[in-house]
Write an enzyme that holds these catalytic residues in place. Sequence first.
Site, short mmCIF file in Angstrom:
data_model
loop_
_atom_site.label_atom_id
_atom_site.label_comp_id
_atom_site.label_asym_id
_atom_site.label_seq_id
_atom_site.Cartn_x
_atom_site.Cartn_y
_atom_site.Cartn_z
CE LYS A 195 44.62 96.99 168.04
NZ LYS A 195 43.90 96.39 166.90
CD GLU A 269 34.98 87.99 176.65
OE1 GLU A 269 35.48 86.86 176.38
OE2 GLU A 269 34.21 88.60 175.92
CB CYS A 303 34.35 84.60 173.37
SG CYS A 303 33.15 85.85 173.85
CD GLU A 400 37.77 80.73 171.24
OE1 GLU A 400 38.86 81.32 171.26
OE2 GLU A 400 36.74 81.18 171.76
P1 NAI Z 1 43.93 88.54 168.75
O1 NAI Z 1 43.89 88.33 170.21
O2 NAI Z 1 45.26 88.56 168.08
O3 NAI Z 1 43.22 89.96 168.41
C1 NAI Z 1 42.31 90.63 169.25
C2 NAI Z 1 42.70 92.10 169.34
O4 NAI Z 1 43.99 92.20 169.96
C3 NAI Z 1 42.85 92.80 168.00
O5 NAI Z 1 42.43 94.13 168.13
C4 NAI Z 1 44.36 92.75 167.76
O6 NAI Z 1 44.82 93.77 166.91
C5 NAI Z 1 44.89 92.94 169.14
N1 NAI Z 1 46.23 92.42 169.37
C6 NAI Z 1 46.89 91.42 168.72
N2 NAI Z 1 48.11 91.24 169.23
C7 NAI Z 1 48.25 92.14 170.23
C8 NAI Z 1 49.30 92.43 171.16
N3 NAI Z 1 50.45 91.76 171.16
N4 NAI Z 1 49.10 93.42 172.07
C9 NAI Z 1 47.94 94.09 172.11
N5 NAI Z 1 46.92 93.86 171.26
C10 NAI Z 1 47.07 92.90 170.33
O7 NAI Z 1 42.98 87.49 168.08
P2 NAI Z 1 43.01 86.96 166.55
O8 NAI Z 1 44.43 86.68 166.16
O9 NAI Z 1 42.24 87.91 165.75
O10 NAI Z 1 42.21 85.61 166.66
C11 NAI Z 1 42.85 84.41 167.08
C12 NAI Z 1 41.92 83.57 167.90
O11 NAI Z 1 41.60 84.23 169.12
C13 NAI Z 1 40.57 83.30 167.26
O12 NAI Z 1 40.64 82.24 166.36
C14 NAI Z 1 39.74 82.98 168.46
O13 NAI Z 1 39.94 81.65 168.85
C15 NAI Z 1 40.30 83.89 169.53
N6 NAI Z 1 39.49 85.13 169.68
C16 NAI Z 1 38.65 85.25 170.75
C17 NAI Z 1 37.85 86.36 170.86
C18 NAI Z 1 36.90 86.54 172.00
O14 NAI Z 1 35.87 87.15 171.82
N7 NAI Z 1 37.21 86.08 173.18
C19 NAI Z 1 37.84 87.42 169.86
C20 NAI Z 1 38.80 87.23 168.80
C21 NAI Z 1 39.57 86.11 168.74
#
Ligand code: NAI
Length: 497
Positions: A195, A269, A303, A400
């Site tokens: 996804k 990650e 990240c 972050e």
């Molecule tokens: P998120 O963790 O909500 O989204 C990442 C992925 O997880 C997306 O595909 C989303 O649809 C999915 N997701 C969301 N809730 C889920 C759940 N309960 N179960 C399974 N999958 C789920 O991140 P978001 O809200 O886009 O960003 C929030 C913060 O997270 C950012 O501001 C940043 O600080 C951090 N982040 C870190 C990343 C990294 O590369 N380590 C990447 C994206 C965000």
Amino acid sequence: MTELERKHERAPVPSEWTYASAPEARDIVTLQERYGHYVGGEWVEPRETYTTISPASEEPLAEVGQATPEEVTAAVAAARDAFENGWSDISPAERAKYLFRIARILQERSREFAVLESLNGGKPIKESRDVDLPLSAAHFFYYAGWADKLEYAFPNRRPRPIGVAGQIIPWNFPLLMLAWKIAPALAAGNTVVLKPAETTPLSALLFCDVLRQAELPPGVVNIVTGDGRTGAEIVKAESVDKIAFTGSTEVGKAIQRELAGTGKKLTLELGGKAANIIFDDAALDQAVEGIINGIYFNQGHVCCAGSRLLVQESIYEPVVEKLKRRLTTLRVGDPLDKNTDVGAINSKQQLDKIQELVATGEEEGAEIYQPPCRLPEKGYWFAPTVFTNVAQSYRIAQEEIFGPVLSILTFRTPEEAVEKANNTPYGLSAGVWTEKGSRILWMAERLRAGVVWANTYNRFDPSSPFGGYKESGFGREGGRHGLEPYLDLDGSQALSP
Ligand code: NAI
Ligand code: MG
């Protein structure tokens, strides 16, 4: 005086450098009005949809599916079927052939993918063209090479695929994260339900076209789109044997709780708050380029971004001065312009988060600097930002931000640099800038970070493992290590010599 000299004498000295725009051709990408889910090698009409936009203009790009529990179940069933009926049994060299094909097709179509990635995600075309696409293809090439050599990768063990992998990826490097997830999973003989993030689904959907071109057997890779609700369904699905997640620490923790006791494999990650550490003997101009690349690359949506700058006190002033001067030369704007250094913020939600944290920085007493730059009126934008006068306790030094915002702190001794760098719940990456090789090794031993870059930053290579400590997650992606989470090595017995 020669004719040439006279001409030069009359030429006005430019007082500012402006750039004529150099837009990449957008028409290389053909968008459909509406996309379904890719299940069992077919496009399935989605029951629910939403609109995906360009964050640089807020222009709607396409309707995409918001996968329901039933649609996720169908995708998982297709992956299970493909795993049991063919994919895990075909010869490893045959598996490699598909991966090599995918890698080559990505190279052939890289311009198209780069434009789409910039259009849907907001990142500068310069970066999607020169970083995301070449690295995505490189990951498929790299893991294609391992597919028929797993027994050499893990000597005296009997590596077996584990089954169906559920993979959930973020929006900062949509295609690259897809490559990091799919390439090792397939090389190890698994099948996949992936996804993409809700704001950046389009490159994953175009990738389905590559899978068809490569004639990958149906069901080996299934792509469903949707938000966190769809992600949660993949995590819950009974027939999924392994979850690989990249995203926020908050969601990572929730997934870990959900999977506790189920026996499913998990790699996470998550976020970071990396220290980029500059010693007084470093080559300063190079270090300044490293600072810029560390935090403004991909708008800071990285990240492993070097979001905390630790400068040795004796060089604090020249470093800050050089950095501010360099900041004024960054061009912020249209992601599809080849001159652009800093593109659009990926979403309204992310922009709100950046603005909120930057406001706390000012309230807590840090000093803000932003170079003069005109931001476009439509879309989501944030000027490159530097905070000085930052205390370790401030939220901008702890949390972050995931945006183009740098917090500067100082240190006096290497011991103090290590202590400050490690003073974070995260542990994904760090940077060290110094002339002394011995100091690089001394620091690398003590920094609690999965990756330590020396005199460089944000460098990636498919053969090098990447991953975190503490709240940055666990498990490694890339390299031989990146195969392990996709293999059953435990059931194996040591072969007698
Ligand atoms: P998120 O963790 O909500 O989204 C990442 C992925 O997880 C997306 O595909 C989303 O649809 C999915 N997701 C969301 N809730 C889920 C759940 N309960 N179960 C399974 N999958 C789920 O991140 P978001 O809200 O886009 O960003 C929030 C913060 O997270 C950012 O501001 C940043 O600080 C951090 N982040 C870190 C990343 C990294 O590369 N380590 C990447 C994206 C965000
Ligand atoms: Mg979220």
